[in-house]
Each structure stands twice: as C-alpha cells, then as structure tokens.
Design an enzyme around this catalytic site. Structure first.
Site, PDB file in Angstrom:
ATOM      1  N   SER A   1      39.455  37.775  47.499  1.00 33.23           N
ATOM      2  CA  SER A   1      40.471  37.353  46.539  1.00 33.23           C
ATOM      3  C   SER A   1      40.009  36.305  45.537  1.00 33.23           C
ATOM      4  O   SER A   1      40.541  36.240  44.434  1.00 33.23           O
ATOM      5  CB  SER A   1      41.691  36.838  47.299  1.00 33.23           C
ATOM      6  OG  SER A   1      41.300  35.896  48.279  1.00 33.23           O
TER       7      SER A   1
ATOM      8  N   LYS B   1      44.243  35.958  40.611  1.00 29.95           N
ATOM      9  CA  LYS B   1      45.412  35.348  39.963  1.00 29.95           C
ATOM     10  C   LYS B   1      45.394  35.534  38.454  1.00 29.95           C
ATOM     11  O   LYS B   1      46.443  35.461  37.805  1.00 29.95           O
ATOM     12  CB  LYS B   1      45.459  33.862  40.289  1.00 29.95           C
ATOM     13  CG  LYS B   1      45.625  33.556  41.775  1.00 29.95           C
ATOM     14  CD  LYS B   1      47.071  33.634  42.193  1.00 29.95           C
ATOM     15  CE  LYS B   1      47.257  33.111  43.619  1.00 29.95           C
ATOM     16  NZ  LYS B   1      48.654  33.194  44.063  1.00 29.95           N
TER      17      LYS B   1
END
Lengths: 324, 324
Positions: free
Chosen positions: B304, B54
């Site tokens: 991730s 992110k």
C-alpha cells in the site's frame, strides 16, 4: 568468448533469457525531474532477478552452452552480483556452478552464493591465486569459465537492458549507465547504436575508481589501481572487450564523488521507494553533479542493482523514537 | 460524499485520475513464492505518487470538484499519507489545501505536508479539537472537506488500484489488502466483484488494531480503541461507508502480529528491493502466518505504501564495517 558482440547477439540474448529474467519496469519521479532539470526514466534493474542486471549476462552465457558443455558446469571468480547471477542461471538450467572466492570474503557474500546453489572454492586473497585456482578447477572439471564482463555472451546479455529501455521509452536523448568492468556500458552502446543512433550513451564512474575516465584521457586502457569507493560493483577495471566500446562509442565519462553517491542513493530510497546499492546511484549522482548537458532532455538512468547489506548502510540510521 | 460508490464510479475515477497518478507495476519474486507456497503478485503502490495508494482517492476527490467548488480549496485532518496526497492533488489542480494537525505532530509529517504545498493549521491533540477546527475552517473558507476513507470519491479512487491489478494479472484466486479505515479494501471489493467475481478479497489487519476483525465477529461496527501497532496507517477505525463492504464483501480478516509485520517488511526490502512502510507489509505478514487458504493459489498482494522514516526503521541497523 572473446569476439565483440553486435546487435544480433543482443537480440538473440533477449530471446534466450526472456523466460529466466524479469522485464523490469521503468519508473519516473516528479521530484527527481525537478531536481535534475530534466525528464528522467529509471530502468529498475534492482528489481531484476538476483537484484541486479548481472542476471541478464549470466543467463545468456549459461543458456548459450550446448547441453554437452553445460553438463560440466560453469565457473567464475566474482563473489559479487555476477557470481550470484551465474549461480542463479546455473541452478535454473540444473547444472553446477563454482565460484572461486578469497578466503577472507565477507560471510554474507558466501551465504548469497550458497543460497543460489553455488559451490564455493576458497583461495588466497590475491588476484594470482584467484586466477590460478579458477584455471585449475576449469581444467579439472571442464567447467566453462564465465568472466563477469570480458565475455561477449555476458556483454550481449547486459545489452538487453537498454534494448528493453529503448522499447519502453521513446525519444531518449541520453542514457547513463555505471561503468566498472564495462559490460553494461558496452551492451548499452550496442543496443543504442542500433535502435536509437542519435541517443548519447554516458558512462558514470566514481572518482575513486576512475580508470575509464583516465583511460579515455590517455587514449589507451589503463588499469584500475587502488580503487577507493563505496560503489563496490565498480571497483574493477575495463577489459579488452569492453575498452573499445568505452573508447569509441560513449559520449563521455561522468565522475561522481563519494558523498554525492551516498546522497543520491538515499534520495532514490526516500523519494522513489527503491532499495538500490551504491553502484546503482552513481549515474544519478554524476548527472546531478554535471546537469548542463542534460538540461530539459529525456534521460534514461540505469539503476543497476539493489544488493546492499541492510545492516551496513552508508548513511547514519540511528534508532530513535518513531514519533520523535 | 456519503453514498456508496459502485464500479461505474471506479471506472470514472480511473479516467479522471489517469493523468495524475502512476499505473504502478506488479512484481513477482521467486523467493516469496517459495516461502508462501503460492504465486504472489505484488501491486506496488509504494511506487505510486506521494508513495502510497492514497494519491488515487485524493486525486479523484480533487478532480471531481466543479471549478467553482475547487476554487475554495480542499481540507482534511489526516496528517498521514492521505493528507500529503490531498496536498499533492490540490497543488496539481492549482487550488489550496489545508491540513488540520495536532500541535504535537511529528516534524517530518509537517515538513511533508508543506513539501507538497499544503497549509497546516494546528490544533490541540484531541479528536474533538481536530474536528471542530476542520469544521470551522470549512465554514470560513468554503473548502471542501475530504475524509481519508469515509468518502465515496475516495473509495472509488482507491478502487482503481485493484482495477489495474485485475487487468495486469489474469486468474487471481485472491487479493489481500490492508485494512485501516477501509477505503482501500472497499474499493478493492467493488472492482473485484465487477471484474472477477470468483476472486476472494481478504483484509489484513494488525492484531494490535483489530477493529475490523472484532466488528465482523460482533456483526456491527465497533470502534478502534487504543490501537497499538507499528503499522501507523492502520490505526484508524472503519467508517459508515466502508463497514458494509468489510461486513458483506470480504472473505475474512487475517490478523498479523507485530514481529511478523516487521519481518515481512524487512523481507520485502531485502528480497524485492522495495522500500515499504509497515502497513504495506501487513498483507504479506498475515498471509505467511495463515498460508493454508492460499496454498498453490494465485494471490494479489497490495503493497500500500512506502512512506517510512529511514531514520527510524523498526529493525536494528547498527552501523558497522562494510566488509565485516
């Protein structure tokens, strides 16, 4: 192999082991830099094959053998990372590996050795029994004994870690490595002296297993007596091959307390997202406890391994509601 | 920003964010390859700034703003990794960041946002209250709203992860990314289509939050209803900008069960020495549950993120004697 290795041995080791080990990444972390007041470069040997730098020395020893010698296999009496690394290297070369272990060794260590294809020979839980058993098996089978650190092939292999680090990061002012038997620190001294002679090498040691610190103060190699530390990889004493490096080539030994080791370990897990074992957290713990020499400097920190039993972490991990 | 980004946007994002994010390493693991019957390349976004991919999208959004627009700050209503990443990016640029959070949000999430210098505005724990509050603050302060995935700047930023991966590893047959809102998968599709058009992109999704899988089957974007999964990063539904990529550009959605997610997470911790969050384990879990399409292939797996509360792990970690 009882002669001191030099940089040509480390370079040869690197060529020899390159197909069998990872070139591990060097990671940085802004949070750690802010805490330390320095720029830290973490060499991630926890991401190495077998989860520890020991894969380097073990592979160098195993691949140094002639085909004839290799055929008889290899042998050690370390049930920790070195034992597993030796089994890994032997399996890769397709030769047998035997690990002499005390009969009361923890089941996970036995499972790990078997998982890497090694054969376990149990003995009574004494140093004498261990050495006698290893000597007997060596005599019977012709297997090559590979000591976890008092072996020039192993030291040269461990030196490839700092060799890589110095190529990956320019201008390091210091490198901090944990010291147990001294194989990693000795190899680090060889590489640093040759490639970056102005860079200081510091050893980091638990206060509860401070034979390197005491030996340097005494000016002679003292034994490790009754070590008490969570850093299980650092409970051993120095050897005749590693003591000269520790006595002559390092800037000093930094001691760290148990609670600081646990705190540093947790910090690395939480902020760097790396699973490290307690021994691997000792350099950071020591550095954060003694920050002055490193203020504003570029410091390499060797994260030596990541083999920790997730069921037995040293910090409390009570299950609780995830959203609580 | 509501137009679909393309590869030029991803390339521009990479230039823009390069000083602010890590180029994360790609790791391999022989044990995982043997389990999977494939050659796996793990792109370690758990080692990214803020502990998750992110950071890429948030930095791209923040550094895309003109100085004038940036002066008013940025705003979001994600209390997870995106919220923290936006605060990180804003702090780096020296502009304010506001995160709208439900008043019952967990204390660690609030602490993390504050730790990155963000301001929290609390609201009632409903979607309507969250959106109204964000709209009001945006109107009052002029802060730029940055959606966690339905924003072309964010999608382009997330695409830099696959762009790097494709430069780091040759000849990938497939890439598997987790899908929640779809920002990472969409960015991955853009990069793969441009750089390696023969490489397949698979999305991996928890069975308990299977809106992408249901949407593809229905041929239209369906909402995420009552998601139940430990993979807290994947509880959101797709958006109008990400649905076209998910419907058109991926090879398929692989579903994974909760117990497989936990097992894969633990496997990554134990064998790869990486702290990953449950969402990050979903691609491996899904791949191991559906191994056929990947047999003998070269497969990129995007890990991730690594933001997991060490006090609330999904596997039992009962304290016990270390040598027991």
């Amino acid at each position: 192999m009882k002669t001191a290795p030099d940089i040509s041995d480390v370079r040869a080791a690197r060529e020899r082991i390159m197909p069998h080990v990872h070139q591990t990444p060097v990671l940085t972390c802004g949070h750690m830099d802010a805490l330390a007041g320095a720029r830290l470069f973490f060499k991630c040997e926890n991401l190495q094959k077998v989860g520890a730098f020991k894969a380097r020395g073990a592979c160098n020893a195993v691949y140094s053998l002639t085909d004839e010698a290799a055929g008889a296999g290899v042998l050690t009496h370390s049930s920790g990372n070195h034992g597993q690394a030796l089994c890994y290297a032997a399996a890769r070369r397709g030769i047998p590996a035997t690990v002499v272990m005390p009969e009361n060794a923890p089941a996970p260590k036995k499972a790990a050795v078997r998982g890497y294809g090694g054969t376990i020979v149990e003995c009574a839980p004494t140093t004498a029994a261990r050495e006698e058993t290893a000597a007997r098996i060596g005599a019977e089978t012709g297997a090559e004994f590979v000591h976890p650190y008092n072996d020039s092939r192993v030291i040269a292999g461990q030196g490839t870690c700092a060799l890589e680090l110095l190529e990956q990061v320019d201008g390091l002012d210091a490198v901090i490595a944990p010291v147990g038997g001294g194989g990693l620190v000795s190899g680090t001294c060889i590489a640093v002296k040759a490639l970056a002679p102005d860079t200081l090498v510091h050893a980091a040691e638990p206060s509860g297993a401070d034979d390197a610190w005491r030996s340097r103060r005494a000016g002679r190699m003292l034994p490790q007596e009754d070590p008490r530390t969570i850093a299980d990889g650092l409970r051993t004493g120095l050897g005749e091959l590693t003591w000269p490096f520790v006595s002559r080539d390092i800037a000093g030994v930094l001691l760290s307390e148990e609670r600081d080791i646990v705190a540093a370990m947790r910090l690395i897990w939480e902020r760097m997202k790396l699973v490290v074992e307690p021994s691997a957290a000792v350099p950071l713990a020591a550095m954060l406890a003694h920050p002055e020499p490193f203020r504003e400097k570029r410091v390499g920190i060797i994260l030596s391994g990541g083999n920790v039993d997730l069921e037995a972490l040293p910090f409390s991990l009570a299950p609780r509601d995830r959203d609580g």
